[in-house]
Design a protein around this motif. Sequence first.
Motif, short mmCIF file in Angstrom:
data_model
loop_
_atom_site.label_atom_id
_atom_site.label_comp_id
_atom_site.label_asym_id
_atom_site.label_seq_id
_atom_site.Cartn_x
_atom_site.Cartn_y
_atom_site.Cartn_z
N GLU A 175 36.61 90.42 63.22
CA GLU A 175 35.54 90.03 62.30
C GLU A 175 36.12 89.50 60.99
OE1 GLU A 175 31.78 92.90 63.52
OE2 GLU A 175 33.40 93.76 62.33
N TRP A 176 37.13 90.17 60.49
CA TRP A 176 37.79 89.73 59.27
C TRP A 176 38.39 88.34 59.44
CZ3 TRP A 176 38.22 90.75 54.30
CH2 TRP A 176 37.89 92.01 53.82
N VAL A 177 39.16 88.15 60.49
CA VAL A 177 39.84 86.87 60.69
C VAL A 177 38.82 85.73 60.79
CG1 VAL A 177 41.26 85.54 62.30
CG2 VAL A 177 41.90 87.89 61.72
N SER A 178 37.75 85.95 61.53
CA SER A 178 36.73 84.91 61.67
C SER A 178 36.05 84.61 60.34
CB SER A 178 35.68 85.35 62.70
OG SER A 178 36.25 85.50 63.98
N ALA A 179 35.69 85.65 59.60
CA ALA A 179 34.99 85.45 58.33
C ALA A 179 35.89 84.78 57.30
CB ALA A 179 34.50 86.80 57.80
N LEU A 180 37.14 85.17 57.23
CA LEU A 180 38.07 84.53 56.29
C LEU A 180 38.24 83.05 56.61
CD1 LEU A 180 40.72 87.39 56.12
CD2 LEU A 180 39.39 86.54 54.16
N GLY A 181 38.33 82.72 57.88
CA GLY A 181 38.44 81.33 58.27
C GLY A 181 37.21 80.53 57.89
N ARG A 182 36.03 81.10 58.13
CA ARG A 182 34.80 80.39 57.77
C ARG A 182 34.67 80.19 56.27
NH1 ARG A 182 32.80 83.60 62.08
NH2 ARG A 182 32.11 85.24 60.63
N ALA A 183 35.27 81.12 55.48
CA ALA A 183 35.21 81.00 54.03
C ALA A 183 36.19 79.97 53.49
CB ALA A 183 35.49 82.36 53.38
N GLY A 184 37.07 79.45 54.35
CA GLY A 184 38.01 78.41 53.92
C GLY A 184 39.41 78.89 53.62
N PHE A 185 39.72 80.14 53.96
CA PHE A 185 41.06 80.66 53.74
C PHE A 185 41.98 80.33 54.90
CE2 PHE A 185 38.65 83.62 50.98
CZ PHE A 185 39.40 83.51 49.82
N ALA A 186 43.27 80.21 54.60
CA ALA A 186 44.31 80.03 55.62
C ALA A 186 45.17 81.28 55.66
CB ALA A 186 45.15 78.80 55.31
N MET A 187 45.35 81.85 56.83
CA MET A 187 46.12 83.09 56.99
C MET A 187 47.61 82.85 56.76
SD MET A 187 45.75 86.37 57.95
CE MET A 187 44.28 86.42 58.99
N GLN A 188 48.20 83.68 55.91
CA GLN A 188 49.64 83.66 55.69
C GLN A 188 50.33 84.86 56.33
OE1 GLN A 188 51.08 80.97 54.15
NE2 GLN A 188 48.98 80.17 54.23
N ALA A 189 49.68 86.02 56.25
CA ALA A 189 50.27 87.23 56.83
C ALA A 189 49.18 88.28 57.01
CB ALA A 189 51.38 87.78 55.93
N MET A 190 49.41 89.18 57.96
CA MET A 190 48.48 90.28 58.21
C MET A 190 49.30 91.51 58.53
SD MET A 190 45.44 90.57 61.07
CE MET A 190 46.58 90.68 62.44
N THR A 191 49.01 92.62 57.83
CA THR A 191 49.78 93.85 58.03
C THR A 191 48.85 95.01 58.33
OG1 THR A 191 51.43 93.08 56.44
CG2 THR A 191 51.48 95.42 57.02
N PRO A 192 48.88 95.54 59.56
CA PRO A 192 48.10 96.75 59.87
C PRO A 192 48.85 98.00 59.44
CG PRO A 192 49.19 95.96 61.85
CD PRO A 192 49.57 95.00 60.75
N ARG A 193 48.11 99.01 59.04
CA ARG A 193 48.69 100.29 58.67
C ARG A 193 47.77 101.41 59.13
NH1 ARG A 193 49.63 97.07 53.93
NH2 ARG A 193 51.86 96.83 53.52
N ARG A 194 48.28 102.63 59.11
CA ARG A 194 47.47 103.82 59.37
C ARG A 194 47.47 104.66 58.10
NH1 ARG A 194 44.20 104.88 63.62
NH2 ARG A 194 45.10 106.90 64.21
N LEU A 195 46.31 105.20 57.76
CA LEU A 195 46.15 105.94 56.51
C LEU A 195 45.48 107.28 56.78
CD1 LEU A 195 46.28 105.94 53.37
CD2 LEU A 195 44.01 104.87 53.39
#
Length: 249
Positions: A175-195
């Motif tokens: 959902e994040w990736v799709s929404a960011l793309g629709r908003a006009g952003f270009a992905m540079q990096a994505m880091t998953p973590r556990r908290l």
Amino acid sequence: MSDSYAARHYGERAADYVSSAVHSAGEDLDEIEQAVAGRGFRRVLDLGCGGGHVSYRVAPHVEQVVACDVTPDMLDAVRRTAQERGLSNIATQQAFAESLPFEDASFCAVLCRFTTHHWQDMEQGLREARRVLKPGGVAMFIDVAAPSHVLCDSWLQTLELTRDISHVRDYTVSEWVSALGRAGFAMQAMTPRRLRMAFSSWVARTRTPPERIQAIRSLQRAAPDDVRAYFEIEDDGSFTLDTVSFVMS
């Protein structure tokens, strides 16, 4: 839009978020600081600043940070803390993420940490973040990530809302990736973590009433094995969440 449900809900909790160990430290904050340091950025937006921890980290590396939030008491706490720490280049602005009072291309960086799950309209907020970002600037969005597993997603949203009635939604990575793309952003990096979330401080920050704390514990004890395993639910109710940070341009 001079008031909001979230603003009313969080006003009396401002000091708790300034002192929160979960919010004041972490590898994600280190990542934010590293993304800004040495870049010569003039003006940076801390969008949905909460207790101001992003602002405090990046202020030494930029000319000005604008800490923006819907909650006046949060902004008051940020102003006091910035003054105590000698960070005179932090300014505050009350505003909704979905309607920012800034001109186009106003900021070299837009930094947004653990706030999007409170927005009434996530996609409008992302469009506004893109609008105020300068060409060639950097945007970072960090938040809890909902599981792609539907059952675990339902349990997470239920526990979040029971704990904090201003919760809107934790979004999945897709959902994040799709929404960011629709908003006009270009992905540079994505880091998953556990908290890991210590249960007692998790409910204390939002001043969750005892009856709802009992409801959460009842749900945890009755959770299916898949849910207990995914969230690593402990005997005292502590558990572990997925988070993700997106670096965008």
